[in-house]
Every structure is written in structure tokens, then in C-alpha cells.
Design a protein around this motif. Structure first.
Motif, PDB file in Angstrom:
ATOM      1  N   ARG A  34      -4.613 -19.451 -79.453  1.00  0.00           N
ATOM      2  CA  ARG A  34      -4.889 -19.410 -80.898  1.00  0.00           C
ATOM      3  C   ARG A  34      -4.398 -20.693 -81.578  1.00  0.00           C
ATOM      4  O   ARG A  34      -5.116 -21.302 -82.379  1.00  0.00           O
ATOM      5  CB  ARG A  34      -4.215 -18.190 -81.530  1.00  0.00           C
ATOM      6  CG  ARG A  34      -4.524 -18.011 -83.017  1.00  0.00           C
ATOM      7  CD  ARG A  34      -3.754 -16.831 -83.605  1.00  0.00           C
ATOM      8  NE  ARG A  34      -2.391 -17.184 -83.944  1.00  0.00           N
ATOM      9  CZ  ARG A  34      -2.028 -17.767 -85.090  1.00  0.00           C
ATOM     10  NH1 ARG A  34      -2.925 -18.078 -85.998  1.00  0.00           N
ATOM     11  NH2 ARG A  34      -0.762 -18.046 -85.330  1.00  0.00           N
ATOM     12  N   LEU A  35      -3.186 -21.121 -81.239  1.00  0.00           N
ATOM     13  CA  LEU A  35      -2.622 -22.318 -81.858  1.00  0.00           C
ATOM     14  C   LEU A  35      -3.413 -23.567 -81.487  1.00  0.00           C
ATOM     15  O   LEU A  35      -3.656 -24.431 -82.350  1.00  0.00           O
ATOM     16  CB  LEU A  35      -1.148 -22.482 -81.466  1.00  0.00           C
ATOM     17  CG  LEU A  35      -0.192 -21.444 -82.061  1.00  0.00           C
ATOM     18  CD1 LEU A  35       1.189 -21.579 -81.439  1.00  0.00           C
ATOM     19  CD2 LEU A  35      -0.136 -21.551 -83.570  1.00  0.00           C
ATOM     20  N   GLN A  36      -3.814 -23.669 -80.240  1.00  0.00           N
ATOM     21  CA  GLN A  36      -4.631 -24.818 -79.836  1.00  0.00           C
ATOM     22  C   GLN A  36      -5.946 -24.843 -80.616  1.00  0.00           C
ATOM     23  O   GLN A  36      -6.432 -25.908 -80.988  1.00  0.00           O
ATOM     24  CB  GLN A  36      -4.915 -24.791 -78.328  1.00  0.00           C
ATOM     25  CG  GLN A  36      -3.753 -25.194 -77.478  1.00  0.00           C
ATOM     26  CD  GLN A  36      -3.330 -26.643 -77.687  1.00  0.00           C
ATOM     27  OE1 GLN A  36      -4.094 -27.502 -78.084  1.00  0.00           O
ATOM     28  NE2 GLN A  36      -2.066 -26.914 -77.415  1.00  0.00           N
ATOM     29  N   GLY A  37      -6.496 -23.672 -80.893  1.00  0.00           N
ATOM     30  CA  GLY A  37      -7.726 -23.589 -81.673  1.00  0.00           C
ATOM     31  C   GLY A  37      -7.526 -23.956 -83.137  1.00  0.00           C
ATOM     32  O   GLY A  37      -8.443 -24.452 -83.790  1.00  0.00           O
ATOM     33  N   LEU A  38      -6.322 -23.715 -83.657  1.00  0.00           N
ATOM     34  CA  LEU A  38      -6.047 -24.019 -85.064  1.00  0.00           C
ATOM     35  C   LEU A  38      -5.823 -25.503 -85.324  1.00  0.00           C
ATOM     36  O   LEU A  38      -6.060 -25.981 -86.445  1.00  0.00           O
ATOM     37  CB  LEU A  38      -4.803 -23.249 -85.537  1.00  0.00           C
ATOM     38  CG  LEU A  38      -4.944 -21.760 -85.755  1.00  0.00           C
ATOM     39  CD1 LEU A  38      -3.603 -21.158 -86.170  1.00  0.00           C
ATOM     40  CD2 LEU A  38      -5.999 -21.459 -86.798  1.00  0.00           C
ATOM     41  N   ILE A  61       4.144 -32.797 -95.963  1.00  0.00           N
ATOM     42  CA  ILE A  61       3.308 -31.959 -95.106  1.00  0.00           C
ATOM     43  C   ILE A  61       2.523 -32.789 -94.088  1.00  0.00           C
ATOM     44  O   ILE A  61       1.974 -32.257 -93.141  1.00  0.00           O
ATOM     45  CB  ILE A  61       2.387 -31.073 -95.962  1.00  0.00           C
ATOM     46  CG1 ILE A  61       1.934 -29.849 -95.191  1.00  0.00           C
ATOM     47  CG2 ILE A  61       1.174 -31.810 -96.417  1.00  0.00           C
ATOM     48  CD1 ILE A  61       2.188 -28.593 -95.908  1.00  0.00           C
ATOM     49  N   ALA A  62       2.490 -34.109 -94.293  1.00  0.00           N
ATOM     50  CA  ALA A  62       1.734 -34.988 -93.402  1.00  0.00           C
ATOM     51  C   ALA A  62       2.180 -34.855 -91.950  1.00  0.00           C
ATOM     52  O   ALA A  62       1.375 -34.968 -91.037  1.00  0.00           O
ATOM     53  CB  ALA A  62       1.846 -36.436 -93.864  1.00  0.00           C
ATOM     54  N   GLY A  63       3.454 -34.608 -91.732  1.00  0.00           N
ATOM     55  CA  GLY A  63       3.966 -34.494 -90.369  1.00  0.00           C
ATOM     56  C   GLY A  63       3.790 -33.119 -89.756  1.00  0.00           C
ATOM     57  O   GLY A  63       4.165 -32.917 -88.594  1.00  0.00           O
ATOM     58  N   ASN A  64       3.209 -32.187 -90.499  1.00  0.00           N
ATOM     59  CA  ASN A  64       3.113 -30.824 -89.981  1.00  0.00           C
ATOM     60  C   ASN A  64       2.254 -30.715 -88.723  1.00  0.00           C
ATOM     61  O   ASN A  64       2.573 -29.933 -87.826  1.00  0.00           O
ATOM     62  CB  ASN A  64       2.594 -29.874 -91.056  1.00  0.00           C
ATOM     63  CG  ASN A  64       3.688 -29.439 -91.997  1.00  0.00           C
ATOM     64  OD1 ASN A  64       4.576 -30.219 -92.338  1.00  0.00           O
ATOM     65  ND2 ASN A  64       3.644 -28.202 -92.415  1.00  0.00           N
ATOM     66  N   ILE A  65       1.167 -31.461 -88.664  1.00  0.00           N
ATOM     67  CA  ILE A  65       0.316 -31.398 -87.473  1.00  0.00           C
ATOM     68  C   ILE A  65       1.085 -31.927 -86.267  1.00  0.00           C
ATOM     69  O   ILE A  65       1.096 -31.305 -85.203  1.00  0.00           O
ATOM     70  CB  ILE A  65      -0.990 -32.197 -87.689  1.00  0.00           C
ATOM     71  CG1 ILE A  65      -1.784 -31.649 -88.885  1.00  0.00           C
ATOM     72  CG2 ILE A  65      -1.839 -32.212 -86.416  1.00  0.00           C
ATOM     73  CD1 ILE A  65      -2.293 -30.240 -88.732  1.00  0.00           C
ATOM     74  N   GLN A  66       1.765 -33.047 -86.452  1.00  0.00           N
ATOM     75  CA  GLN A  66       2.561 -33.605 -85.355  1.00  0.00           C
ATOM     76  C   GLN A  66       3.688 -32.650 -84.963  1.00  0.00           C
ATOM     77  O   GLN A  66       3.956 -32.447 -83.774  1.00  0.00           O
ATOM     78  CB  GLN A  66       3.127 -34.968 -85.740  1.00  0.00           C
ATOM     79  CG  GLN A  66       3.899 -35.623 -84.611  1.00  0.00           C
ATOM     80  CD  GLN A  66       4.431 -36.995 -84.996  1.00  0.00           C
ATOM     81  OE1 GLN A  66       4.144 -37.511 -86.054  1.00  0.00           O
ATOM     82  NE2 GLN A  66       5.219 -37.576 -84.106  1.00  0.00           N
ATOM     83  N   ASN A  67       4.349 -32.049 -85.955  1.00  0.00           N
ATOM     84  CA  ASN A  67       5.414 -31.086 -85.653  1.00  0.00           C
ATOM     85  C   ASN A  67       4.854 -29.902 -84.872  1.00  0.00           C
ATOM     86  O   ASN A  67       5.497 -29.412 -83.932  1.00  0.00           O
ATOM     87  CB  ASN A  67       6.075 -30.591 -86.935  1.00  0.00           C
ATOM     88  CG  ASN A  67       6.853 -31.674 -87.645  1.00  0.00           C
ATOM     89  OD1 ASN A  67       7.166 -32.710 -87.075  1.00  0.00           O
ATOM     90  ND2 ASN A  67       7.155 -31.446 -88.917  1.00  0.00           N
ATOM     91  N   ALA A  68       3.680 -29.443 -85.263  1.00  0.00           N
ATOM     92  CA  ALA A  68       3.061 -28.313 -84.565  1.00  0.00           C
ATOM     93  C   ALA A  68       2.723 -28.694 -83.131  1.00  0.00           C
ATOM     94  O   ALA A  68       2.971 -27.913 -82.193  1.00  0.00           O
ATOM     95  CB  ALA A  68       1.810 -27.857 -85.308  1.00  0.00           C
ATOM     96  N   SER A 107       7.226 -21.527 -84.871  1.00  0.00           N
ATOM     97  CA  SER A 107       7.482 -22.741 -85.654  1.00  0.00           C
ATOM     98  C   SER A 107       6.179 -23.522 -85.851  1.00  0.00           C
ATOM     99  O   SER A 107       5.886 -24.012 -86.944  1.00  0.00           O
ATOM    100  CB  SER A 107       8.526 -23.602 -84.946  1.00  0.00           C
ATOM    101  OG  SER A 107       8.659 -24.844 -85.582  1.00  0.00           O
ATOM    102  N   SER A 108       5.418 -23.634 -84.800  1.00  0.00           N
ATOM    103  CA  SER A 108       4.141 -24.330 -84.863  1.00  0.00           C
ATOM    104  C   SER A 108       3.184 -23.631 -85.829  1.00  0.00           C
ATOM    105  O   SER A 108       2.538 -24.279 -86.654  1.00  0.00           O
ATOM    106  CB  SER A 108       3.517 -24.392 -83.466  1.00  0.00           C
ATOM    107  OG  SER A 108       2.251 -25.001 -83.519  1.00  0.00           O
ATOM    108  N   ALA A 109       3.119 -22.322 -85.740  1.00  0.00           N
ATOM    109  CA  ALA A 109       2.229 -21.554 -86.626  1.00  0.00           C
ATOM    110  C   ALA A 109       2.620 -21.751 -88.087  1.00  0.00           C
ATOM    111  O   ALA A 109       1.751 -21.909 -88.961  1.00  0.00           O
ATOM    112  CB  ALA A 109       2.264 -20.072 -86.250  1.00  0.00           C
ATOM    113  N   MET A 110       3.915 -21.767 -88.359  1.00  0.00           N
ATOM    114  CA  MET A 110       4.374 -21.978 -89.737  1.00  0.00           C
ATOM    115  C   MET A 110       3.972 -23.362 -90.242  1.00  0.00           C
ATOM    116  O   MET A 110       3.510 -23.506 -91.378  1.00  0.00           O
ATOM    117  CB  MET A 110       5.882 -21.775 -89.840  1.00  0.00           C
ATOM    118  CG  MET A 110       6.298 -20.322 -89.746  1.00  0.00           C
ATOM    119  SD  MET A 110       8.093 -20.032 -89.678  1.00  0.00           S
ATOM    120  CE  MET A 110       8.732 -21.111 -90.904  1.00  0.00           C
ATOM    121  N   SER A 111       4.124 -24.370 -89.408  1.00  0.00           N
ATOM    122  CA  SER A 111       3.735 -25.730 -89.798  1.00  0.00           C
ATOM    123  C   SER A 111       2.244 -25.805 -90.096  1.00  0.00           C
ATOM    124  O   SER A 111       1.827 -26.441 -91.067  1.00  0.00           O
ATOM    125  CB  SER A 111       4.085 -26.726 -88.689  1.00  0.00           C
ATOM    126  OG  SER A 111       5.470 -26.868 -88.565  1.00  0.00           O
TER     127      SER A 111
END
Length: 182
Positions: A34-38, A61-68, A107-111
């Protein structure tokens, strides 16, 4: 008697760990997919924020994708550790690794969810601004007859002129490319 109770307890803990591992393993795999799809969708949303607003609108929020992505990679590594521990018969350790992997997934889902939340907030702000502008433009039409009324005081006419000027400026700002709303 106590050695027998201890052996029974250890056996039960092992069976509980095996059941927890099996359940966590299935849950992990579903969430990983699911996360890979998001990721691509959230990246698109983040890019749309930059395109529709000033780049500074995305702020921290710019770093959220990288954090995820980092959290997903960490979860995958922990999952591999869990599989190795399980293969060696270390059930409690395998279950612990899987639990840590699930925490990284959360954590990834929250980001990733924060990206959607920001987009929704920005869209609501734009819609609210447009609604207020439309309401003010309607009021401007209502007050048009006051200009020609000889009973209207000079001070009222001045206030109306200033309000029209501010409304014109607001209209220009709202219809222009939105800037950083924060």
C-alpha cells in the motif's frame, strides 16, 4: 513441578510468538504494498502544491516524501532481519523486528498523509477566499446606489471608495497565482 510449568510457559510464549509473527508478517506485506503504491500519488500531490502555489507553500512538508521513502527502506531492512531470525528459530526476536518494521511503516504513512492534508487545507483556503470575494463583490453592487444619493455623507463615500479599492486589490491577489498562504 516448577520445571514443567516453566517448560509449558516457554512453549506457550513460543506459540504466541509464532502466531504474532504470522499475523504481523501478513500485515507488514499488505502495508508495504500500500505504501509503495502511495508514493507516486503523494509525490504528484506535492508537485501540484508547488505548481499551484509558491514553492515555499510546502515548507517543511517538502521532505515528507524522502522521509517516507527512508522509513519504508528501514522497514524493509527490519523485515529481512525478522525473516532471518524466524528462519533461525528466534521467534521472539523475529516478532520484535516485525513490530519495529510496522512502526517505520506507520511513520511513513503519517508523512505521506501530511501531504494530502496540506493540499486539502490549501484547497479549502482558496475556496474560502473565492467565496468571501464573491460575497464582497455582491455587497459592492448593493451599495452602488449610495454614490448617487445626495443624502450620503462625504465620509461614507470616502469609506466606500476605500473599500472598493481594497476589494479590487483583493480580487487581483485572489485571481493571480496564489502565493504562500502561510
Amino acid at each position: 513441578q516448577s520445571q514443567l510449568q516453566h517448560a509449558v510457559l516457554l512453549t506457550q510464549e513460543g506459540l504466541d510468538a509464532l502466531a504474532a509473527y504470522s499475523s504481523s508478517q501478513a500485515s507488514y506485506a499488505t502495508e508495504a504494498q500500500r505504501l509503495q503504491g502511495l508514493l507516486p500519488e503523494r509525490r504528484t500531490i506535492l508537485n501540484s502544491i508547488v505548481g499551484d502555489f509558491a514553492p515555499s507553500a510546502i515548507g517543511s512538508i517538502a521532505g515528507n516524501i524522502q522521509n517516507a521513502e527512508t522509513a519504508i527502506a528501514q522497514a524493509a531492512a527490519l523485515h529481512q532481519e525478522a525473516k532471518a531470525a524466524f528462519g533461525d528459530g528466534r521467534l521472539l526476536e523475529a516478532t520484535r523486528y516485525l513490530g519495529e518494521a510496522r512502526q517505520r511503516q506507520q511513520s511513513s504513512a503519517m508523512s505521506l498523509d501530511e501531504v494530502v492534508t496540506l493540499r486539502q487545507r490549501l484547497d479549502r483556503t482558496v475556496a474560502a477566499n473565492a467565496a468571501v470575494l464573491q460575497a464582497l463583490q455582491g455587497r459592492q453592487s448593493e451599495y452602488a446606489s449610495i454614490d448617487d444619493d445626495i443624502q450620503t455623507m462625504e465620509r461614507t463615500l470616502g469609506a466606500l471608495a476605500q473599500a472598493r479599492q481594497e476589494l479590487s486589490q483583493a480580487s487581483t491577489q485572489i485571481t493571480a497565482r496564489p502565493a504562500d498562504p502561510f
